[in-house]
Enzyme design. Structure first.
Site, PDB file in Angstrom:
ATOM      1  N   HIS A  80       4.939   6.670 -11.731  1.00  0.00           N
ATOM      2  CA  HIS A  80       4.433   6.184 -10.441  1.00  0.00           C
ATOM      3  C   HIS A  80       3.485   7.230  -9.858  1.00  0.00           C
ATOM      4  CE1 HIS A  80       4.197   4.811  -6.327  1.00  0.00           C
ATOM      5  NE2 HIS A  80       4.651   3.646  -6.747  1.00  0.00           N
TER       6      HIS A  80
ATOM      7  N   ASN B  97      10.071  -2.023  -5.463  1.00  0.00           N
ATOM      8  CA  ASN B  97      10.292  -0.571  -5.456  1.00  0.00           C
ATOM      9  C   ASN B  97      10.596  -0.153  -4.018  1.00  0.00           C
ATOM     10  OD1 ASN B  97      10.199   2.189  -5.616  1.00  0.00           O
ATOM     11  ND2 ASN B  97       8.039   2.320  -6.208  1.00  0.00           N
TER      12      ASN B  97
ATOM     13  N   SER C  20      -0.166  -2.804  -2.123  1.00  0.00           N
ATOM     14  CA  SER C  20      -0.336  -3.666  -0.945  1.00  0.00           C
ATOM     15  C   SER C  20      -0.155  -5.154  -1.256  1.00  0.00           C
ATOM     16  CB  SER C  20      -1.689  -3.390  -0.278  1.00  0.00           C
ATOM     17  OG  SER C  20      -1.735  -2.053   0.195  1.00  0.00           O
TER      18      SER C  20
ATOM     19  N   GLY D 137       0.229   1.255  -0.299  1.00  0.00           N
ATOM     20  CA  GLY D 137       0.632   1.528   1.074  1.00  0.00           C
ATOM     21  C   GLY D 137      -0.507   1.548   2.072  1.00  0.00           C
TER      22      GLY D 137
ATOM     23  N   GLU E 230      -1.444   0.050 -10.823  1.00  0.00           N
ATOM     24  CA  GLU E 230      -1.372   0.339  -9.391  1.00  0.00           C
ATOM     25  C   GLU E 230      -2.500   1.301  -9.020  1.00  0.00           C
ATOM     26  OE1 GLU E 230       2.934  -0.401  -7.757  1.00  0.00           O
ATOM     27  OE2 GLU E 230       2.646   1.710  -8.198  1.00  0.00           O
TER      28      GLU E 230
ATOM     29  N   LYS F 221      11.413   2.678  -2.961  1.00  0.00           N
ATOM     30  CA  LYS F 221      11.046   4.090  -2.715  1.00  0.00           C
ATOM     31  C   LYS F 221      12.203   4.808  -1.998  1.00  0.00           C
ATOM     32  CE  LYS F 221       6.244   2.745  -2.985  1.00  0.00           C
ATOM     33  NZ  LYS F 221       4.855   2.969  -2.635  1.00  0.00           N
TER      34      LYS F 221
ATOM     35  N   GLU G  48       3.091   8.321  -6.991  1.00  0.00           N
ATOM     36  CA  GLU G  48       3.718   9.281  -6.070  1.00  0.00           C
ATOM     37  C   GLU G  48       4.396  10.407  -6.845  1.00  0.00           C
ATOM     38  OE1 GLU G  48       5.848   6.341  -3.791  1.00  0.00           O
ATOM     39  OE2 GLU G  48       3.924   5.618  -3.039  1.00  0.00           O
TER      40      GLU G  48
END
Ligand code: 13P
Length: 260
Positions: A94, A9, A212, A172, A166, A11, A96
């Site tokens: 996701h 991904n 991560s 991250g 996730e 992003k 985010e």
């Protein structure tokens, strides 16, 4: 046997030139991989040029999200129908998108249906926040996200689904979940599908770990019974790192083939 899947991904990263360069480098080393599925998930504008660029390789493309609608007066939206000729996968839900763009479980469910309606395969992201984890609500959170998105699906649709676990706090941060925790949550996810759709569907369902992931820790996740691949963020922007992760996926496929 569930075929391992490694998805990168990207992003909102890369210029057009960087995208071509990254895809070329990945293609040079992993462009003929057969035993694991390799999916690049670039920003929308690079999907069409990359699909031409990667033509003839085994690397597939995905989109990072899509509209819940197929077409119409929805300024700024991109539909699953539009990307369908160029992609095989679309990420939905996701964290985010949920956290920064207000996507509720119901919106995620509508997007998942748009992906399926257009013949694509959804990668449904689920996972708990740090607070949910601390309060012991991990299982409840993940099961709620899956129930709203998947409870009413047809069996044929679930057969095209991939789940990515996730944990939000691991994304991250350089602080991945422990393999033991990832396996536990993946086993809960598989149990939910067994309960709702039966053993054949649940045994065929691919579950990825994301958060991560690096070339050095991915081997520990791919050694787990219920983790079938990885959804990689930061490390997917480095061709060497990403290709090492892909090779770990191929390693899992070989181990499963020989019954190890
Ligand atoms: P990182 O690998 O950068 O933690 O991101 C994970 C992710 O969000 C993939 O979708």
């Amino acid at each position: 046997m569930r075929r391992p899947l490694i998805a990168g991904n990207w992003k909102m990263h890369t210029t057009y030139e960087q995208a071509l360069e990254l895809a070329s480098a990945i293609q040079a080393r992993c462009g003929m991989v057969k035993y694991a599925e390799v999916v690049l998930v670039p920003p929308f504008p690079w999907i069409v040029p990359l699909s031409r660029h990667l033509d003839g390789s085994s690397i597939l493309l995905g989109a990072q999200t899509c509209s819940a609608f197929d077409e119409g007066a929805y300024t700024g939206e991109v539909s699953a129908k539009m990307v369908a000729p160029f992609c095989r996968y679309v990420i939905v839900g996701h964290s985010e998108r949920r956290r920064l763009f207000g996507e509720t479980d119901a919106v995620v469910a509508a997007k998942l249906r748009a992906v399926l309606r257009n013949g694509l395969r959804p990668i449904l992201c689920v996972g708990e926040t740090f607070e949910e984890r601390e309060s012991g609500a991990t299982r409840e959170t993940v099961e709620r996200q899956i129930t709203v998105a998947c409870n009413d699906l047809e069996r044929e649709q679930v057969a095209r689904l991939v789940i990515a676990y996730e944990p939000v706090w691991a994304i991250g941060t350089g602080r991945p979940a422990t393999p033991v925790d990832a396996e536990l949550v993946a086993s809960w996810i598989r149990a939910w599908f067994r309960e709702r759709f039966g053993p054949e569907i649940s045994e065929g369902l691919r579950i990825l770990y994301g958060g991560s992931v690096t070339a050095s820790n991915v081997v520990d996740f791919l050694a787990l019974a219920d983790i079938d691949g990885a959804l990689v963020g930061g490390a997917s922007l480095d061709a060497r790192e990403f290709c090492s992760i892909v090779e770990a996926g191929v390693g899992r496929a070989h181990r499963l083939a020989v019954g190890g």
